[in-house]
Design an enzyme around this catalytic site. Structure first.
Site, PDB file in Angstrom:
ATOM      1  N   HIS A 147      -7.559   5.617   6.910  1.00  0.00           N
ATOM      2  CA  HIS A 147      -8.731   4.918   6.399  1.00  0.00           C
ATOM      3  C   HIS A 147      -9.783   4.864   7.504  1.00  0.00           C
ATOM      4  O   HIS A 147      -9.446   4.557   8.655  1.00  0.00           O
ATOM      5  CB  HIS A 147      -8.409   3.463   6.057  1.00  0.00           C
ATOM      6  CG  HIS A 147      -7.466   3.282   4.926  1.00  0.00           C
ATOM      7  ND1 HIS A 147      -7.711   3.750   3.657  1.00  0.00           N
ATOM      8  CD2 HIS A 147      -6.267   2.654   4.849  1.00  0.00           C
ATOM      9  CE1 HIS A 147      -6.713   3.413   2.867  1.00  0.00           C
ATOM     10  NE2 HIS A 147      -5.814   2.767   3.559  1.00  0.00           N
TER      11      HIS A 147
ATOM     12  N   TYR B  40      -0.737   6.039  -0.346  1.00  0.00           N
ATOM     13  CA  TYR B  40      -0.768   5.256  -1.586  1.00  0.00           C
ATOM     14  C   TYR B  40       0.150   5.927  -2.586  1.00  0.00           C
ATOM     15  O   TYR B  40       0.133   7.153  -2.726  1.00  0.00           O
ATOM     16  CB  TYR B  40      -2.169   5.222  -2.194  1.00  0.00           C
ATOM     17  CG  TYR B  40      -3.128   4.297  -1.506  1.00  0.00           C
ATOM     18  CD1 TYR B  40      -2.953   2.925  -1.545  1.00  0.00           C
ATOM     19  CD2 TYR B  40      -4.231   4.802  -0.837  1.00  0.00           C
ATOM     20  CE1 TYR B  40      -3.853   2.077  -0.928  1.00  0.00           C
ATOM     21  CE2 TYR B  40      -5.139   3.961  -0.214  1.00  0.00           C
ATOM     22  CZ  TYR B  40      -4.939   2.599  -0.265  1.00  0.00           C
ATOM     23  OH  TYR B  40      -5.834   1.768   0.341  1.00  0.00           O
TER      24      TYR B  40
ATOM     25  N   GLU C 264       1.288   0.672  -1.139  1.00  0.00           N
ATOM     26  CA  GLU C 264       0.796   1.410   0.020  1.00  0.00           C
ATOM     27  C   GLU C 264       1.761   1.168   1.181  1.00  0.00           C
ATOM     28  O   GLU C 264       2.364   0.087   1.266  1.00  0.00           O
ATOM     29  CB  GLU C 264      -0.595   0.885   0.418  1.00  0.00           C
ATOM     30  CG  GLU C 264      -1.204   1.592   1.631  1.00  0.00           C
ATOM     31  CD  GLU C 264      -2.518   0.970   2.127  1.00  0.00           C
ATOM     32  OE1 GLU C 264      -2.811  -0.198   1.791  1.00  0.00           O
ATOM     33  OE2 GLU C 264      -3.243   1.651   2.863  1.00  0.00           O
TER      34      GLU C 264
ATOM     35  N   HIS D 209      -0.395  -6.569   3.216  1.00  0.00           N
ATOM     36  CA  HIS D 209      -1.651  -7.072   2.646  1.00  0.00           C
ATOM     37  C   HIS D 209      -1.760  -6.642   1.190  1.00  0.00           C
ATOM     38  O   HIS D 209      -0.882  -5.942   0.680  1.00  0.00           O
ATOM     39  CB  HIS D 209      -2.854  -6.513   3.435  1.00  0.00           C
ATOM     40  CG  HIS D 209      -3.036  -5.031   3.231  1.00  0.00           C
ATOM     41  ND1 HIS D 209      -2.501  -4.091   4.094  1.00  0.00           N
ATOM     42  CD2 HIS D 209      -3.669  -4.321   2.262  1.00  0.00           C
ATOM     43  CE1 HIS D 209      -2.807  -2.871   3.658  1.00  0.00           C
ATOM     44  NE2 HIS D 209      -3.515  -2.975   2.555  1.00  0.00           N
TER      45      HIS D 209
ATOM     46  N   HIS E 242      -6.430  -6.939   8.015  1.00  0.00           N
ATOM     47  CA  HIS E 242      -6.743  -7.609   6.753  1.00  0.00           C
ATOM     48  C   HIS E 242      -5.459  -8.144   6.126  1.00  0.00           C
ATOM     49  O   HIS E 242      -4.393  -7.561   6.244  1.00  0.00           O
ATOM     50  CB  HIS E 242      -7.512  -6.738   5.767  1.00  0.00           C
ATOM     51  CG  HIS E 242      -6.827  -5.484   5.307  1.00  0.00           C
ATOM     52  ND1 HIS E 242      -6.071  -4.687   6.120  1.00  0.00           N
ATOM     53  CD2 HIS E 242      -6.807  -4.888   4.091  1.00  0.00           C
ATOM     54  CE1 HIS E 242      -5.623  -3.653   5.423  1.00  0.00           C
ATOM     55  NE2 HIS E 242      -6.040  -3.751   4.200  1.00  0.00           N
TER      56      HIS E 242
ATOM     57  N   HIS F  65      -3.576  -2.719  -5.234  1.00  0.00           N
ATOM     58  CA  HIS F  65      -2.294  -2.377  -4.598  1.00  0.00           C
ATOM     59  C   HIS F  65      -1.811  -3.521  -3.729  1.00  0.00           C
ATOM     60  O   HIS F  65      -2.583  -4.398  -3.352  1.00  0.00           O
ATOM     61  CB  HIS F  65      -2.411  -1.116  -3.741  1.00  0.00           C
ATOM     62  CG  HIS F  65      -3.240  -1.272  -2.488  1.00  0.00           C
ATOM     63  ND1 HIS F  65      -4.588  -0.985  -2.433  1.00  0.00           N
ATOM     64  CD2 HIS F  65      -2.907  -1.688  -1.234  1.00  0.00           C
ATOM     65  CE1 HIS F  65      -5.038  -1.213  -1.209  1.00  0.00           C
ATOM     66  NE2 HIS F  65      -4.045  -1.652  -0.450  1.00  0.00           N
TER      67      HIS F  65
END
Lengths: 139, 304
Positions: free
Chosen positions: B243, B252, B262, B148, B197, B211
Site C-alpha cells: 500500500h 487481500y 487481509e 485492523h 491504523h 475487510h
C-alpha cells in the site's frame, strides 16, 4: 455434462458435473468482467439466466440473492450449479474468450472421451482445424 | 489511555464448517470456544480469550469490540459518546463470553461497536517467562493476531469526527478530493497509538464491512501467506503488493462466505504529532496498490 451458453456472443462452455458456473467459465477459457469474492458473499457475479435451471449446494445469504431474484432467473454464478444445459445473458463487453488455439485445449477438458480432433472448434473460428490443437496432433 | 486496540471482530458466515476450516487451518487461528452457532478464535500472539468471532447465518459484520485500558475509561467514553449524540447502552459481563462489562452503540455509519475493559486472559503457548520467539507448530499462515479493519460509511467526515471525539483517535492518512481546507473527505486511516491504523473508513454504503486484517511480520510472511492461499484454493483479491497508504505489505483475499480478509505487514510508526499524509484522487491507485497503481473494480465494489 452441462453446457453453459452465453448470449448474445454464442460462447459455449462444457462444465464438469457439479461445477459452479463461474469457475467453469474461467476453466473453459472465458473471462467474465464482473467477478467479486467468488464465494457467494458479494453478489457482483449475478447474471441473468434466460434458459435452464440452476441449483445451489452451498448456503447463499438472502441479503446476497433474494428468493425473488432466484425465481425471476437471476443466477449467482460463483455458487450456481447448472441442472442440465443453461443459457445466460451477458453483454459482449462483459465476457471475453481465450485465443482460439488455447480455448480448444481448455474447453475440451471436460470431455475426456471426446478427442480434440473430433471436437468442432469455436463457431467464430471455422479454420481452426488447420491451425490449432487438432492439426498439431496430426503432424 | 482510552482505546488500546480493536479487540475483536465478530462476523457472519454462511457455512460455519467451511469458515472454521479457513480461519483455523488456513489462517492458523486457535479455537478457544465453540458455542454451536458461534465459534471464538485468537491468534498465537494474543493473550486475551478471543479476537475473532464467527456466527452462522448471512455475511458481513455483526460488531467490533474495542478494548480500553481501565474500567474508568468506559465511563469516559460513554460520556463522550452521549455528548456526540450517540445512543449508548450498557452491556454486562458475559454477554459476550469471557468479555467484561462495557458499552455498546451504533455508529453514524450503522456499525455496532462495543467497548470493554477486559477479557479472560488465557495467555500464549510461548508464555511470558523466558519465552521462545514463536510456537513451533503453527498451522497454515499462523497469524499472530487481529490488526485492523476497514468499514464503509456514507459520511466519512462524521465518522472521523466521532472516532476523534469519542475514541480519541487521530488520523494518520487521508484521501480527499483536493488539498483545500473545504475538500471532501473520501477515506481516513485512524489510530489511538503507534499502530499505523486500527480502523479505516472509506466512503460507501452504510453498515458494510470492506475487510478485517491480520498482522504479519514482514514481506516474506506475506508471500508465504499468499502461497498457502493458493494451496487452499482461497480466492485472492489482490497481492502480494504494498500500500502507498500506510506503506504496509498486503494480500487481500476472501473467506468462504465472501467476507474480505487481509494479511498486513509493516507500516510505519504513527505519532499524533506526525503531519497527516494526504492523498488526492489522481494518485489513489498508487495509494491503495503501490505497484499496480490502479484500483481494481472488485476492490471498490465488493463488501459484505
Amino acid at each position: 455434462m452441462p453446457t453453459v451458453r452465453i448470449e448474445p456472443s454464442g460462447f459455449e462452455a462444457h462444465l464438469n458435473p457439479g461445477e459452479p458456473v463461474l469457475a467453469g467459465l474461467f476453466r473453459c477459457g472465458y473471462t467474465v468482467r464482473q467477478v467479486g469474492c467468488r464465494r457467494g458473499g458479494c453478489g457482483i457475479c449475478k447474471i441473468e439466466l434466460t434458459a435452464g435451471e440452476v441449483t445451489y449446494e452451498k448456503v447463499v445469504a438472502e441479503s446476497v440473492l433474494t428468493a425473488q431474484e432466484q425465481t425471476q432467473g437471476t443466477c449467482l454464478t460463483c455458487r450456481a450449479i447448472p441442472v442440465g444445459d443453461i443459457t445466460l445473458h451477458l453483454e459482449q463487453v462483459d465476457v471475453h474468450q481465450a485465443p482460439p488455439g488455447l480455448l480448444r485445449y481448455l474447453n475440451v477438458a471436460a470431455h475426456p472421451a471426446v478427442t480434440p480432433a473430433s471436437t468442432p472448434g469455436p463457431a467464430t473460428t471455422p479454420a481452426s482445424t488447420t491451425h490449432g490443437f487438432a492439426a498439431t496432433n496430426k503432424e | 489511555m482510552g482505546i488500546m486496540r480493536m479487540g475483536y471482530a465478530h462476523v457472519r458466515v454462511t457455512d460455519l464448517a467451511e469458515a472454521k476450516h479457513h480461519y483455523a487451518s488456513t489462517m492458523g487461528l486457535y479455537e478457544t470456544l465453540d458455542e454451536g452457532n458461534r465459534v471464538y478464535y485468537k491468534g498465537w500472539d494474543e493473550w486475551d480469550h478471543h479476537s475473532v468471532v464467527l456466527e452462522e447465518g448471512g455475511v458481513g459484520l455483526v460488531k467490533f469490540g474495542f478494548k480500553v485500558d481501565k474500567p474508568e475509561d468506559i465511563d469516559e467514553i460513554e460520556q463522550k459518546a452521549a455528548t456526540f449524540g450517540l445512543t449508548v447502552e450498557r452491556m454486562s459481563a458475559g454477554e459476550n463470553p469471557e468479555v467484561s462489562d462495557g458499552i455498546r452503540f451504533t455508529t453514524p455509519s450503522e456499525h455496532v461497536f462495543e467497548v470493554y475493559h477486559s477479557q479472560t486472559v488465557i495467555g500464549t503457548e510461548v508464555g511470558t517467562h523466558n519465552p521462545e520467539s514463536f510456537p513451533r507448530h503453527l498451522v497454515g499462515v499462523g497469524v499472530p493476531g487481529l490488526d485492523h479493519a476497514l468499514i464503509l460509511a456514507e459520511d466519512v467526515g462524521t465518522m472521523q469526527q466521532m472516532l476523534t471525539d469519542v475514541f480519541g483517535f487521530y488520523a494518520t492518512e487521508r484521501v480527499q478530493t483536493t488539498l483545500d481546507d473545504d475538500a471532501h473527505l473520501i477515506a481516513t486511516w485512524m489510530t489511538s497509538n503507534n499502530q499505523i491504523h486500527q480502523l479505516a473508513v472509506l466512503e460507501g454504503p452504510q453498515g458494510r464491512l470492506h475487510h478485517f486484517a491480520f498482522k504479519l511480520g514482514d514481506w516474506s510472511d506475506v508471500g508465504r501467506a499468499a502461497d498457502l492461499m493458493s494451496m487452499d484454493d482461497v480466492p485472492i483479491d489482490i497481492g502480494p503488493t504494498r500500500h502507498g497508504i500506510t506503506r504496509g505489505q498486503t494480500v487481500y483475499f476472501f473467506d468462504p462466505s465472501g467476507n474480505r480478509n487481509e494479511v498486513f505487514a509493516g507500516g510505519y510508526l504513527a505519532y499524533p504529532d506526525r503531519p497527516v499524509s494526504v492523498w488526492t484522487p489522481e494518485a489513489i491507485g498508487k495509494g491503495v496498490f503501490y505497484h499496480a497503481r490502479e484500483l481494481n473494480e472488485r476492490f471498490m465494489t465488493v463488501s459484505t
